[in-house]
Design an enzyme around this catalytic site. Structure first.
Site, mmCIF file in Angstrom:
data_model
loop_
_atom_site.group_PDB
_atom_site.id
_atom_site.type_symbol
_atom_site.label_atom_id
_atom_site.label_comp_id
_atom_site.label_asym_id
_atom_site.label_seq_id
_atom_site.Cartn_x
_atom_site.Cartn_y
_atom_site.Cartn_z
ATOM 1 N N THR A 40 42.625 105.105 80.243
ATOM 2 C CA THR A 40 41.173 105.205 80.487
ATOM 3 C C THR A 40 40.817 104.744 81.906
ATOM 4 O O THR A 40 39.724 104.232 82.157
ATOM 5 C CB THR A 40 40.340 104.404 79.453
ATOM 6 O OG1 THR A 40 40.847 103.068 79.363
ATOM 7 C CG2 THR A 40 40.364 105.054 78.091
ATOM 8 N N THR A 100 47.298 99.892 70.578
ATOM 9 C CA THR A 100 47.263 98.966 71.728
ATOM 10 C C THR A 100 46.817 97.579 71.265
ATOM 11 O O THR A 100 47.408 96.564 71.659
ATOM 12 C CB THR A 100 46.314 99.494 72.824
ATOM 13 O OG1 THR A 100 46.774 100.778 73.238
ATOM 14 C CG2 THR A 100 46.277 98.567 74.026
ATOM 15 N N LYS A 113 54.756 83.875 74.603
ATOM 16 C CA LYS A 113 55.496 82.810 73.900
ATOM 17 C C LYS A 113 56.778 82.483 74.664
ATOM 18 O O LYS A 113 57.096 81.318 74.906
ATOM 19 C CB LYS A 113 55.822 83.300 72.479
ATOM 20 C CG LYS A 113 56.346 82.215 71.559
ATOM 21 C CD LYS A 113 56.385 82.699 70.133
ATOM 22 C CE LYS A 113 57.710 83.337 69.858
ATOM 23 N NZ LYS A 113 58.021 83.703 68.514
ATOM 24 N N TYR A 153 38.198 100.805 67.472
ATOM 25 C CA TYR A 153 37.962 99.815 68.523
ATOM 26 C C TYR A 153 37.621 98.459 67.899
ATOM 27 O O TYR A 153 38.259 97.450 68.200
ATOM 28 C CB TYR A 153 36.829 100.309 69.428
ATOM 29 C CG TYR A 153 36.579 99.436 70.630
ATOM 30 C CD1 TYR A 153 37.429 99.462 71.735
ATOM 31 C CD2 TYR A 153 35.486 98.569 70.672
ATOM 32 C CE1 TYR A 153 37.195 98.650 72.841
ATOM 33 C CE2 TYR A 153 35.251 97.757 71.770
ATOM 34 C CZ TYR A 153 36.103 97.801 72.850
ATOM 35 O OH TYR A 153 35.869 96.983 73.943
ATOM 36 N N TYR A 167 49.084 83.042 66.358
ATOM 37 C CA TYR A 167 50.061 82.547 67.341
ATOM 38 C C TYR A 167 49.707 81.148 67.840
ATOM 39 O O TYR A 167 50.583 80.344 68.141
ATOM 40 C CB TYR A 167 50.173 83.526 68.531
ATOM 41 C CG TYR A 167 51.314 84.507 68.382
ATOM 42 C CD1 TYR A 167 51.264 85.512 67.431
ATOM 43 C CD2 TYR A 167 52.457 84.411 69.184
ATOM 44 C CE1 TYR A 167 52.306 86.407 67.276
ATOM 45 C CE2 TYR A 167 53.509 85.300 69.034
ATOM 46 C CZ TYR A 167 53.429 86.290 68.080
ATOM 47 O OH TYR A 167 54.473 87.166 67.930
HETATM 48 N N1 NAD Z 1 33.243 96.564 80.165
HETATM 49 C C1 NAD Z 1 32.620 96.054 79.126
HETATM 50 O O1 NAD Z 1 31.384 96.040 79.084
HETATM 51 C C2 NAD Z 1 33.416 95.459 77.988
HETATM 52 C C3 NAD Z 1 32.712 94.984 76.868
HETATM 53 C C4 NAD Z 1 33.432 94.424 75.821
HETATM 54 C C5 NAD Z 1 34.808 94.306 75.890
HETATM 55 N N2 NAD Z 1 35.472 94.773 76.979
HETATM 56 C C6 NAD Z 1 36.937 94.662 76.986
HETATM 57 O O2 NAD Z 1 37.418 94.276 78.246
HETATM 58 C C7 NAD Z 1 38.667 94.923 78.531
HETATM 59 C C8 NAD Z 1 38.586 95.681 79.833
HETATM 60 O O3 NAD Z 1 37.553 96.658 79.697
HETATM 61 P P1 NAD Z 1 37.160 97.645 80.865
HETATM 62 O O4 NAD Z 1 35.699 97.800 80.797
HETATM 63 O O5 NAD Z 1 37.781 97.219 82.138
HETATM 64 O O6 NAD Z 1 37.813 98.997 80.321
HETATM 65 P P2 NAD Z 1 38.760 100.037 81.074
HETATM 66 O O7 NAD Z 1 38.956 101.172 80.129
HETATM 67 O O8 NAD Z 1 38.213 100.348 82.422
HETATM 68 O O9 NAD Z 1 40.107 99.220 81.237
HETATM 69 C C9 NAD Z 1 41.063 99.118 80.229
HETATM 70 C C10 NAD Z 1 42.411 99.414 80.864
HETATM 71 O O10 NAD Z 1 43.436 99.284 79.875
HETATM 72 C C11 NAD Z 1 44.372 100.320 80.093
HETATM 73 N N3 NAD Z 1 45.117 100.533 78.844
HETATM 74 C C12 NAD Z 1 44.614 100.963 77.667
HETATM 75 N N4 NAD Z 1 45.588 101.025 76.743
HETATM 76 C C13 NAD Z 1 46.737 100.630 77.351
HETATM 77 C C14 NAD Z 1 48.075 100.492 76.924
HETATM 78 N N5 NAD Z 1 48.449 100.780 75.683
HETATM 79 N N6 NAD Z 1 49.005 100.063 77.822
HETATM 80 C C15 NAD Z 1 48.640 99.766 79.098
HETATM 81 N N7 NAD Z 1 47.373 99.878 79.567
HETATM 82 C C16 NAD Z 1 46.434 100.301 78.699
HETATM 83 C C17 NAD Z 1 43.514 101.503 80.511
HETATM 84 O O11 NAD Z 1 44.241 102.520 81.164
HETATM 85 C C18 NAD Z 1 42.494 100.836 81.422
HETATM 86 O O12 NAD Z 1 42.919 100.802 82.762
HETATM 87 C C19 NAD Z 1 38.965 95.809 77.329
HETATM 88 O O13 NAD Z 1 39.831 95.124 76.450
HETATM 89 C C20 NAD Z 1 37.610 96.003 76.692
HETATM 90 O O14 NAD Z 1 37.740 96.232 75.307
HETATM 91 C C21 NAD Z 1 34.807 95.362 78.018
#
Ligand code: NAD
Length: 316
Positions: A40, A100, A113, A153, A167
């Site tokens: 993404t 993931t 760990k 999600y 953990y």
């Molecule tokens: N941006 C927000 O408002 C928001 C709100 C709540 C939670 N979050 C959490 O914060 C984190 C970062 O969010 P973000 O906004 O930067 O999203 P994003 O999609 O821009 O970044 C997520 C990244 O994870 C990578 N990724 C996904 N699955 C993967 C895998 N299996 N192996 C390796 N890389 C993988 C994607 O390629 C992407 O670069 C996420 O866990 C998201 O759930 C974000």
């Protein structure tokens, strides 16, 4: 905040928050390894890191067996951000979200760990689902449909939280969980349909700003620099095994947000109302007492943050 030099792994480090976090960690003098499979994110996003030192990128899926080079490396801290995001991805990437958050989180916890590394996991306000309690404090268990459209999600994040808690208790891991509420700023992806970049682009292009539903649904928005400071603070000062809400507690309706963006961009765009999204929560509001007790606060107002984001988009 002064910290000693550390080797830090950022999973999902090529994403929106990951890039902002990596830039901050490099500025503080740390060495950063990013692992990302770009599911993404776009490769172009990491161009901003090209002229920086002390970082490296490993392109891999954390849900599969971790690359040997990564398993041989030593880390003091792991920020575990990797997760496919975005409302339009809820169906096409449902499996990747679940795998993931489950297998990927397991692999990262095993790595932590082995390294005796501290871990911070970025969970989400989505674990509260369509909440019945306002504001949501960390003890609220949420209102989630475990087979609903958002469940890959939401339930993925809930499972990952549970695994981290296990953990911490069973293996003595120094793990912390942060439930992030809506965040915005530079390096957001357009493809995920998040409201701030979508409205900004629509306004700049003079197109109608599209609102799902009547626009009366309320949200809060935190600028990414404030959020990143909160992640660092919780990694450093947060209590092991604890959960922290992080974001803004200043509510605004989606309609008012659209009007504010039209004002900031001096756009002539109109607002267009579309049919509501399924399972779209009516309102989300964090109780921020726990993180405020760590002396975290937001410095950037919504209007200022939107102007900064608009300026960034102008340079793209
Ligand atoms: N941006 C927000 O408002 C928001 C709100 C709540 C939670 N979050 C959490 O914060 C984190 C970062 O969010 P973000 O906004 O930067 O999203 P994003 O999609 O821009 O970044 C997520 C990244 O994870 C990578 N990724 C996904 N699955 C993967 C895998 N299996 N192996 C390796 N890389 C993988 C994607 O390629 C992407 O670069 C996420 O866990 C998201 O759930 C974000």
């Amino acid at each position: 905040m002064r910290m000693k030099f550390m080797r830090i792994l950022v999973t999902g480090g090529a994403g929106f928050i990951g890039i902002n976090l990596t830039l901050k960690l490099l500025k503080l003098g740390h060495e950063v390894t990013i692992i990302d499979n770009f599911i993404t994110s776009e490769k172009a996003k990491i161009n901003v890191l090209r002229n920086k030192k002390n970082w490296q990128l490993i392109v891999a899926d954390i849900g599969k067996k971790l690359p040997t080079e990564l398993r041989k490396m030593k880390f003091n801290q792991i920020y575990h951000l990797a997760c496919p995001t975005g409302v339009p991805n809820l169906i096409p990437l449902a499996e990747e979200m679940l795998l993931t958050s489950s297998l990927g989180t397991l692999n990262i916890l095993e790595l932590a760990k082995k390294n005796k590394a501290k871990v911070l996991f970025t969970s989400s306000s989505e674990v509260y689902g369509d909440p019945k309690e306002f504001p949501q404090d960390e003890s609220y268990t949420g209102n989630v449909d475990c087979i609903g459209i958002r469940s890959p999600y939401e339930e993925g994040k809930r499972f990952a939280e549970s695994m981290i808690a296990m953990y911490v208790k069973k293996y003595g891991l120094t793990g912390k969980i942060v439930r992030i509420f809506n965040t915005y700023g530079p390096y957001m992806s357009l493809g995920d349909y998040r409201v701030v970049p979508r409205f900004l682009f629509q306004a700049i292009a003079g197109e109608p700003l599209t609102i799902n539903g009547d626009g009366k649904q309320k949200r809060t928005f935190c600028y990414v620099d404030d959020l990143v400071n909160g992640l660092l603070l919780i990694m450093d000062k947060g209590t092991r095994g604890e959960v922290y809400n992080l974001g803004s507690d200043e509510e605004i309706t989606i309609e008012k947000l659209a009007r504010l963006i039209i004002k900031i961009t001096k756009s002539k765009s109109m607002i267009k109302y579309l049919k509501p999204l399924s399972h779209d929560p009516w309102r989300r509001l964090p109780n921020l007492n726990k993180v405020t007790n760590l002396r975290w606060r937001r410095y950037i107002s919504l209007e200022e943050g939107l102007r900064l984001t608009r300026a960034y988009l102008g340079h793209e």
